[in-house]
Design a protein around this motif. Structure first.
Motif, PDB file in Angstrom:
ATOM      1  N   GLU A 218      27.664 -33.511  93.403  1.00 48.27           N
ATOM      2  CA  GLU A 218      27.651 -34.237  94.619  1.00 48.27           C
ATOM      3  C   GLU A 218      26.528 -35.373  94.408  1.00 48.27           C
ATOM      4  N   ASP A 219      26.474 -36.258  95.239  1.00 49.46           N
ATOM      5  CA  ASP A 219      25.369 -37.403  95.240  1.00 49.46           C
ATOM      6  C   ASP A 219      24.170 -36.547  95.728  1.00 49.46           C
ATOM      7  N   THR A 220      22.889 -36.807  94.966  1.00 52.63           N
ATOM      8  CA  THR A 220      21.862 -35.980  95.314  1.00 52.63           C
ATOM      9  C   THR A 220      21.017 -36.998  96.663  1.00 52.63           C
ATOM     10  N   ASN A 221      19.959 -36.340  97.370  1.00 51.92           N
ATOM     11  CA  ASN A 221      19.540 -37.303  98.352  1.00 51.92           C
ATOM     12  C   ASN A 221      18.774 -38.542  97.775  1.00 51.92           C
ATOM     13  N   ILE A 222      18.448 -38.398  96.746  1.00 52.25           N
ATOM     14  CA  ILE A 222      17.529 -39.690  95.931  1.00 52.25           C
ATOM     15  C   ILE A 222      18.617 -40.831  95.988  1.00 52.25           C
ATOM     16  N   LYS A 223      19.760 -40.496  95.467  1.00 49.88           N
ATOM     17  CA  LYS A 223      20.817 -41.480  95.414  1.00 49.88           C
ATOM     18  C   LYS A 223      20.969 -41.939  96.660  1.00 49.88           C
ATOM     19  N   SER A 224      21.376 -41.164  97.645  1.00 53.18           N
ATOM     20  CA  SER A 224      21.575 -41.783  99.162  1.00 53.18           C
ATOM     21  C   SER A 224      20.440 -42.527  99.450  1.00 53.18           C
ATOM     22  N   PHE A 225      19.093 -42.162  99.287  1.00 46.65           N
ATOM     23  CA  PHE A 225      18.073 -42.903  99.738  1.00 46.65           C
ATOM     24  C   PHE A 225      18.072 -44.327  99.060  1.00 46.65           C
ATOM     25  N   VAL A 226      18.472 -44.282  97.557  1.00 47.70           N
ATOM     26  CA  VAL A 226      18.310 -45.482  96.961  1.00 47.70           C
ATOM     27  C   VAL A 226      19.159 -46.411  97.346  1.00 47.70           C
ATOM     28  N   LYS A 227      20.637 -45.829  97.678  1.00 52.45           N
ATOM     29  CA  LYS A 227      21.543 -46.532  98.118  1.00 52.45           C
ATOM     30  C   LYS A 227      21.336 -47.349  99.480  1.00 52.45           C
ATOM     31  N   SER A 228      20.825 -46.655 100.252  1.00 53.51           N
ATOM     32  CA  SER A 228      20.375 -46.807 101.768  1.00 53.51           C
ATOM     33  C   SER A 228      19.396 -48.183 101.506  1.00 53.51           C
ATOM     34  N   VAL A 229      18.399 -48.202 100.727  1.00 56.03           N
ATOM     35  CA  VAL A 229      17.277 -49.062 100.637  1.00 56.03           C
ATOM     36  C   VAL A 229      17.984 -50.376  99.850  1.00 56.03           C
ATOM     37  N   SER A 230      18.887 -50.024  98.947  1.00 60.18           N
ATOM     38  CA  SER A 230      19.427 -51.190  98.217  1.00 60.18           C
ATOM     39  C   SER A 230      20.500 -51.954  99.220  1.00 60.18           C
ATOM     40  N   TRP A 231      21.058 -51.291 100.168  1.00 65.31           N
ATOM     41  CA  TRP A 231      22.014 -51.878 101.094  1.00 65.31           C
ATOM     42  C   TRP A 231      21.323 -52.548 102.271  1.00 65.31           C
ATOM     43  N   ARG A 232      20.068 -52.118 102.824  1.00 63.98           N
ATOM     44  CA  ARG A 232      19.388 -52.884 103.629  1.00 63.98           C
ATOM     45  C   ARG A 232      18.783 -53.975 103.047  1.00 63.98           C
ATOM     46  N   ILE A 233      18.444 -53.974 101.603  1.00 59.06           N
ATOM     47  CA  ILE A 233      17.861 -55.269 101.087  1.00 59.06           C
ATOM     48  C   ILE A 233      18.951 -56.381 100.972  1.00 59.06           C
ATOM     49  N   VAL A 234      20.415 -55.871 100.806  1.00 62.51           N
ATOM     50  CA  VAL A 234      21.509 -56.811 100.742  1.00 62.51           C
ATOM     51  C   VAL A 234      21.759 -57.371 102.115  1.00 62.51           C
ATOM     52  N   GLY A 235      21.639 -56.506 103.313  1.00 61.73           N
ATOM     53  CA  GLY A 235      21.954 -56.867 104.356  1.00 61.73           C
ATOM     54  C   GLY A 235      20.856 -57.895 105.050  1.00 61.73           C
ATOM     55  N   THR A 236      19.474 -57.686 104.600  1.00 62.51           N
ATOM     56  CA  THR A 236      18.462 -58.656 105.099  1.00 62.51           C
ATOM     57  C   THR A 236      18.527 -59.769 104.387  1.00 62.51           C
ATOM     58  N   ILE A 237      18.913 -59.906 103.108  1.00 66.51           N
ATOM     59  CA  ILE A 237      19.227 -61.237 102.436  1.00 66.51           C
ATOM     60  C   ILE A 237      20.246 -62.219 103.061  1.00 66.51           C
ATOM     61  N   ASP A 238      21.206 -61.224 103.395  1.00 66.85           N
ATOM     62  CA  ASP A 238      22.730 -62.025 104.162  1.00 66.85           C
ATOM     63  C   ASP A 238      21.917 -62.585 105.329  1.00 66.85           C
ATOM     64  N   THR A 239      21.423 -61.852 106.203  1.00 69.23           N
ATOM     65  CA  THR A 239      20.830 -62.618 107.422  1.00 69.23           C
ATOM     66  C   THR A 239      20.060 -63.638 107.292  1.00 69.23           C
ATOM     67  N   ILE A 240      18.982 -63.578 106.308  1.00 66.72           N
ATOM     68  CA  ILE A 240      18.240 -64.805 105.869  1.00 66.72           C
ATOM     69  C   ILE A 240      19.190 -65.960 105.420  1.00 66.72           C
ATOM     70  N   ILE A 241      20.024 -65.676 104.778  1.00 63.89           N
ATOM     71  CA  ILE A 241      20.642 -66.985 104.337  1.00 63.89           C
ATOM     72  C   ILE A 241      21.699 -67.539 105.526  1.00 63.89           C
ATOM     73  N   ILE A 242      22.358 -66.531 106.455  1.00 57.64           N
ATOM     74  CA  ILE A 242      22.938 -67.291 107.437  1.00 57.64           C
ATOM     75  C   ILE A 242      22.082 -67.779 108.458  1.00 57.64           C
ATOM     76  N   SER A 243      20.720 -67.303 108.581  1.00 54.55           N
ATOM     77  CA  SER A 243      19.889 -67.878 109.577  1.00 54.55           C
ATOM     78  C   SER A 243      19.406 -69.258 108.964  1.00 54.55           C
ATOM     79  N   TYR A 244      19.292 -69.318 107.760  1.00 56.31           N
ATOM     80  CA  TYR A 244      18.948 -70.653 106.914  1.00 56.31           C
ATOM     81  C   TYR A 244      20.150 -71.673 107.285  1.00 56.31           C
ATOM     82  N   ILE A 245      21.338 -71.177 106.924  1.00 57.76           N
ATOM     83  CA  ILE A 245      22.557 -72.340 107.173  1.00 57.76           C
ATOM     84  C   ILE A 245      22.371 -72.736 108.702  1.00 57.76           C
TER      85      ILE A 245
END
Length: 91
Positions: free
Chosen positions: A17-44
């Motif tokens: 099973e995935d550990t809590n650390i993996k879930s946390f790292v995935k959550s943070v990395s997904w939030r980074i991807v989402g924020t970069i997406d928002t910044i790009i769309i906002s810039y466009i």
């Protein structure tokens, strides 16, 4: 790779099973991807980098808060009520 196995222990437990650390790292990395997406769309849309970064900064905080509230609501809606055990159940 020398560090391959020790690092895998951080992300997968003995049952596979995935550990809590993996879930946390995935959550943070997904939030980074989402924020970069928002910044790009906002810039466009705005054509202004400072405005896009400002929108992304507000978005990251608001999405974390909204996700927390969403999780708490789901926890309350899906929680199974367990009747209190009586002392007779243990005799």
């Amino acid at each position: 790779m020398i560090l391959d196995q020790p690092i895998k222990k951080w992300f997968v437990d003995r049952t596979g099973e995935d550990t809590n650390i993996k879930s946390f790292v995935k959550s943070v990395s997904w939030r980074i991807v989402g924020t970069i997406d928002t910044i790009i769309i906002s810039y466009i849309i705005t054509g202004q980098l400072s405005m896009a970064i400002s929108i992304g900064s507000v978005e990251v905080v608001s999405k974390i808060l909204l996700y927390y509230l969403h999780e708490r609501a789901w926890e309350k809606m899906t929680k199974v009520k367990i009747e209190a055990d009586t002392e007779e159940d243990y005799r």
